[in-house]
Design an enzyme around this catalytic site. Structure first.
Site, PDB file in Angstrom:
ATOM      1  N   ASN A 246       5.232  -6.969  11.934  1.00 47.79           N
ATOM      2  CA  ASN A 246       5.231  -6.332  11.498  1.00 47.79           C
ATOM      3  C   ASN A 246       5.302  -7.428  10.463  1.00 47.79           C
ATOM      4  O   ASN A 246       5.478  -8.788  10.797  1.00 47.79           O
ATOM      5  CB  ASN A 246       5.926  -5.415  10.412  1.00 47.79           C
ATOM      6  CG  ASN A 246       4.855  -4.420   9.991  1.00 47.79           C
ATOM      7  OD1 ASN A 246       3.962  -4.073   8.595  1.00 47.79           O
ATOM      8  ND2 ASN A 246       4.850  -2.728  10.366  1.00 47.79           N
TER       9      ASN A 246
ATOM     10  N   THR B  20      -5.040  -8.694   9.065  1.00 47.06           N
ATOM     11  CA  THR B  20      -5.180  -9.626   8.012  1.00 47.06           C
ATOM     12  C   THR B  20      -6.966 -10.246   7.913  1.00 47.06           C
ATOM     13  O   THR B  20      -7.971 -10.471   6.860  1.00 47.06           O
ATOM     14  CB  THR B  20      -4.317 -10.497   6.900  1.00 47.06           C
ATOM     15  OG1 THR B  20      -3.232  -9.726   6.766  1.00 47.06           O
ATOM     16  CG2 THR B  20      -5.014 -10.949   5.765  1.00 47.06           C
TER      17      THR B  20
ATOM     18  N   LEU C 116       1.752   2.932   1.873  1.00 45.71           N
ATOM     19  CA  LEU C 116       2.049   3.497   3.918  1.00 45.71           C
ATOM     20  C   LEU C 116       0.847   5.222   3.408  1.00 45.71           C
ATOM     21  O   LEU C 116       1.348   5.502   4.454  1.00 45.71           O
ATOM     22  CB  LEU C 116       2.841   4.168   4.495  1.00 45.71           C
ATOM     23  CG  LEU C 116       3.636   2.353   5.350  1.00 45.71           C
ATOM     24  CD1 LEU C 116       4.838   3.426   5.790  1.00 45.71           C
ATOM     25  CD2 LEU C 116       3.103   2.561   6.944  1.00 45.71           C
TER      26      LEU C 116
ATOM     27  N   CYS D 296      10.084   0.936   7.887  1.00 51.88           N
ATOM     28  CA  CYS D 296       9.820   2.211   7.257  1.00 51.88           C
ATOM     29  C   CYS D 296      11.250   2.246   6.425  1.00 51.88           C
ATOM     30  O   CYS D 296      12.579   2.827   7.589  1.00 51.88           O
ATOM     31  CB  CYS D 296       9.843   4.001   6.930  1.00 51.88           C
ATOM     32  SG  CYS D 296       7.134   3.487   7.627  1.00 51.88           S
TER      33      CYS D 296
ATOM     34  N   ILE E  50       1.226  -1.514  -0.155  1.00 59.37           N
ATOM     35  CA  ILE E  50      -0.459   0.077  -0.336  1.00 59.37           C
ATOM     36  C   ILE E  50       0.958   1.475   0.296  1.00 59.37           C
ATOM     37  O   ILE E  50       0.400   2.451  -0.235  1.00 59.37           O
ATOM     38  CB  ILE E  50      -1.022  -0.254   1.433  1.00 59.37           C
ATOM     39  CG1 ILE E  50      -1.501  -1.385   1.257  1.00 59.37           C
ATOM     40  CG2 ILE E  50      -1.548   1.583   1.367  1.00 59.37           C
ATOM     41  CD1 ILE E  50      -2.594  -1.439   0.126  1.00 59.37           C
TER      42      ILE E  50
HETATM   43  C1  FMN Z   1      -3.250  -3.214   3.839  1.00 57.95           C
HETATM   44  C2  FMN Z   1      -2.356  -3.367   4.932  1.00 57.95           C
HETATM   45  C3  FMN Z   1      -1.969  -2.223   5.711  1.00 57.95           C
HETATM   46  C4  FMN Z   1      -1.087  -2.546   6.889  1.00 57.95           C
HETATM   47  N1  FMN Z   1      -0.170  -1.112   7.120  1.00 57.95           N
HETATM   48  C5  FMN Z   1      -0.064  -1.085   7.943  1.00 57.95           C
HETATM   49  C6  FMN Z   1       0.642   0.821   8.768  1.00 57.95           C
HETATM   50  O1  FMN Z   1       0.026   1.597   8.386  1.00 57.95           O
HETATM   51  N2  FMN Z   1       2.046   0.110   9.429  1.00 57.95           N
HETATM   52  C7  FMN Z   1       1.598  -0.878  10.417  1.00 57.95           C
HETATM   53  O2  FMN Z   1       2.072  -0.630  11.854  1.00 57.95           O
HETATM   54  N3  FMN Z   1       1.676  -2.146  10.171  1.00 57.95           N
HETATM   55  C8  FMN Z   1       0.570  -1.829   9.359  1.00 57.95           C
HETATM   56  N4  FMN Z   1       0.547  -3.168   8.028  1.00 57.95           N
HETATM   57  C9  FMN Z   1       0.725  -4.717   8.740  1.00 57.95           C
HETATM   58  C10 FMN Z   1       0.173  -5.130   9.731  1.00 57.95           C
HETATM   59  O3  FMN Z   1      -0.717  -4.305  11.012  1.00 57.95           O
HETATM   60  C11 FMN Z   1      -0.093  -6.144  11.061  1.00 57.95           C
HETATM   61  O4  FMN Z   1       0.948  -6.053  11.237  1.00 57.95           O
HETATM   62  C12 FMN Z   1       0.478  -7.654  10.082  1.00 57.95           C
HETATM   63  O5  FMN Z   1      -0.023  -7.313   8.958  1.00 57.95           O
HETATM   64  C13 FMN Z   1       0.381  -8.827  10.390  1.00 57.95           C
HETATM   65  O6  FMN Z   1      -0.364  -9.420  10.708  1.00 57.95           O
HETATM   66  P1  FMN Z   1      -1.886 -10.167   9.684  1.00 57.95           P
HETATM   67  O7  FMN Z   1      -1.022 -11.065   9.431  1.00 57.95           O
HETATM   68  O8  FMN Z   1      -3.239 -11.005  11.314  1.00 57.95           O
HETATM   69  O9  FMN Z   1      -2.382  -9.168   8.964  1.00 57.95           O
HETATM   70  C14 FMN Z   1      -0.333  -2.835   6.965  1.00 57.95           C
HETATM   71  C15 FMN Z   1      -1.125  -4.536   6.806  1.00 57.95           C
HETATM   72  C16 FMN Z   1      -1.759  -4.710   6.013  1.00 57.95           C
HETATM   73  C17 FMN Z   1      -2.240  -6.329   4.932  1.00 57.95           C
END
Ligand code: FMN
Length: 313
Positions: A202, A276, A83, A140, A81
Site C-alpha cells: 500500500n 497511479t 477511503l 486502516c 482521499i
Molecule cells: C488515489 C488513491 C486511492 C487509493 N485507494 C485505495 C483503497 O481504497 N484501498 C487500498 O487498499 N489501496 C488504495 N490505494 C493504494 C493503491 O492501491 C496502491 O497500493 C498504491 O498506490 C501503490 O501502487 P502505485 O504506486 O502503483 O500507485 C490508493 C492509492 C491511490 C493513489
C-alpha cells in the site's frame, strides 16, 4: 512483416492462478485508482486485463477527507482521499450490474473502521456470487483502539484476518502496509491467520509543505505516497515477503511500464497491480500486458511461470 512475425510466433501462456482464481494474465489495477471498473470503459477493454479490483468498500458510504487531498510529488503523488466510497449496499445496487457483464474476475477491496465492521463487510461479500475474491485492506486505523493501524501490529493484523477468514466464503487476499519496520513479521502473521494470498505494498506515509503558504499541501497533513518514487521500496518488500511466506504474492508499487512489472515477477510476485500510472495513462495496463508478452517471446519463454521467481544472485 511484423504482423506476419506475430502470426507465426507462438504466444506464451500468461495465465496465473492466485488463491484459486484463474487470471488470463497477471496484470490488474490497484484499488482506488480504477474506480469501480466502469469508469475506465472508454479507455480499455475490461476483458484484456487479468482482474478488476474495486475501490475500497466499507459497510456505510464514506465521504473521505477534506480537500486538498492529492498533491503531485517527485515521481509520484501523495493522497489522503480518506477511503471515500459508496458503501457496500450502493456497490451491490449500482456498481455490480456493470461488473456482472464483464468476463473478468472481480476482486472487492474492503475495509472497516473497527474489527466488527471488517467482519460485517466480509459477510456481505458472500451475497455477491460474481465477486471472485476479497482483498482486505488492513492499512486502516482501528477507531476503537486509539487509531492504531491494524496492519502495523502483527497481533491486530492477525485478529482482523482471522475474523474475516471466518466470515468470508471466498478466497482472501490480504494487502499489507509498508509503514512497518519488518514487513515479513506481518506477512507471516496474516498467512498464519488464513490469508490465501498477500498483496503488497500500500502507500508509504509522507508529507509535503507549500513553502509560500507554509501549509501542508494536503489538508489531512500527511498522505500516502505512490507512483514510481516508491518502486524500489516495493520491489524490496515483495522480495522479502516472497521469501517469508508460501502463499502467492501480488506486487504493487510504482509500476508504469512492462519492465517495472517484470522486476516484481522476477523477484517472485505471481501477479502485479498498477495504480497511479492509470491516472497518467488510462491504457497503461494494456501496454504493460503487451510488453510482458513481447519480453517473454524475446526471451523464448513459453510460460510466464518460468519467469516468476527467476531472480539470479
Ligand atoms: C488515489 C488513491 C486511492 C487509493 N485507494 C485505495 C483503497 O481504497 N484501498 C487500498 O487498499 N489501496 C488504495 N490505494 C493504494 C493503491 O492501491 C496502491 O497500493 C498504491 O498506490 C501503490 O501502487 P502505485 O504506486 O502503483 O500507485 C490508493 C492509492 C491511490 C493513489
Amino acid at each position: 512483416m511484423n504482423e506476419l512475425k506475430k502470426a507465426v510466433v507462438k504466444r506464451p501462456d500468461m495465465s496465473v492462478e492466485i488463491a484459486g482464481i484463474k487470471l488470463r494474465n497477471p496484470v490488474m489495477p490497484a484499488s482506488g485508482t480504477f474506480g469501480y471498473g466502469e469508469e475506465y470503459t472508454p479507455f480499455i477493454d475490461m476483458e484484456k486485463i487479468g482482474a478488476i479490483v474495486t475501490k475500497g468498500l466499507s459497510l456505510k458510504p464514506k465521504a473521505g477527507n477534506p480537500t486538498p487531498r492529492i498533491a503531485e510529488t517527485v515521481s509520484g503523488m501523495l493522497n489522503a482521499i480518506g477511503l471515500q466510497n459508496v458503501g457496500i449496499e450502493a456497490f451491490i445496487q449500482h456498481k455490480m450490474p456493470f461488473l456482472r457483464t464483464v468476463n473478468t474476475p472481480v476482486i472487492a477491496n474492503f475495509f472497516g473502521n473497527t474489527l466488527e465492521e471488517y467482519g460485517e463487510v466480509a459477510r456481505r461479500l458472500n451475497d455477491i456470487p460474481e465477486i471472485a475474491a476479497g482483498e482486505l485492506n488492513i492499512s486502516c486505523p482501528n477507531v476503537k483502539q486509539g487509531g492504531i493501524v491494524f496492519g502495523t501490529d502483527p497481533k491486530a493484523a492477525s485478529e482482523v484476518v482471522a475474523l474475516v477468514r471466518k466470515n468470508l466464503q471466498k478466497p482472501l487476499i490480504v494487502k499489507l502496509t509498508p509503514n512497518v519496520t519488518d514487513i515479513t513479521v506481518v506477512a507471516r502473521a496474516v498467512e498464519e491467520a488464513g490469508a490465501d494470498a498477500i498483496a503488497c505494498i500500500n502507500t508509504l506515509t509522507g508529507m509535503s509543505v507549500d513553502v509560500n503558504t507554509r501549509k501542508p499541501r494536503i489538508a489531512n497533513m500527511t498522505g500516502g505516497l505512490s507512483g514510481p518514487a516508491i518502486r524500489p521500496v516495493a520491489v524490496r518488500m515483495v522480495h522479502q515477503v516472497v521469501q517469508s511466506v508460501s502463499v502467492p504474492v501480488i506486487g504493487i508499487g510504482g509500476i508504469v511500464k512492462a519492465m517495472d512489472a517484470l522486476e516484481f515477477l522476477i523477484v517472485g510476485a505471481k501477479a502485479v497491480q498498477v495504480g497511479t500510472a492509470n491516472f497518467v495513462d488510462p491504457t497503461a495496463m494494456i501496454s504493460i500486458i503487451e510488453g510482458i508478452e513481447a519480453f517473454l517471446i524475446e526471451e523464448g519463454i513459453d510460460d510466464i511461470h518460468e519467469l516468476i521467481g527467476s531472480l539470479r544472485l
